[in-house]
Design an enzyme around this catalytic site. Sequence first.
Site, PDB file in Angstrom:
ATOM      1  CG  HIS A  99      64.270  24.116  49.391  1.00 50.48           C
ATOM      2  ND1 HIS A  99      63.348  25.045  48.930  1.00 50.48           N
ATOM      3  CD2 HIS A  99      65.325  24.833  49.841  1.00 50.48           C
ATOM      4  CE1 HIS A  99      63.847  26.267  49.079  1.00 50.48           C
ATOM      5  NE2 HIS A  99      65.034  26.166  49.651  1.00 50.48           N
ATOM      6  CG  HIS A 101      68.465  24.567  53.368  1.00 51.23           C
ATOM      7  ND1 HIS A 101      69.383  24.945  52.413  1.00 51.23           N
ATOM      8  CD2 HIS A 101      67.347  25.295  53.134  1.00 51.23           C
ATOM      9  CE1 HIS A 101      68.839  25.867  51.639  1.00 51.23           C
ATOM     10  NE2 HIS A 101      67.596  26.084  52.055  1.00 51.23           N
TER      11      HIS A 101
END
Length: 138
Positions: A99, A101
């Site tokens: 992931h 951010h």
Amino acid sequence: MSDCIFCNIVAREIPSSTLYEDEHILAFLDITQVTKGHTLVVPKQHFRNLLEMEEQASAALFSKIPVIAKHLKEQLGASGINLLSNMEASAGQTVFHTHIHLLPRFDDQDGLHISFDTKEPDFSALAQLAEQLHMEAP
């Protein structure tokens, strides 16, 4: 992967505040909202982190990062964006699904402080390290 929270979000088994979706990625608001608009961009396919991804999957992920970041900046009136990805526990990774951010910034009025301790350059050591780490282009 049934024990992965992001896989469960991608599968719609857990609700999310989705901002963008295509066949390869999903972007949604992080529930922690470190800054207003804090967004996570994840590949739909499970990978532990970027270190595990092959070139094609990472290209699909990163091709949308500028588009989503620009949209966040424009829609929120942010002055900038931080991009962050923690890879492995020693780097702060707590959810082991790749992931990215995206953290919109608001001229030091958002409470987030990122700092680096700078050191005087040792050009000889840098040259040796560059030689050790040098990679040939394919």
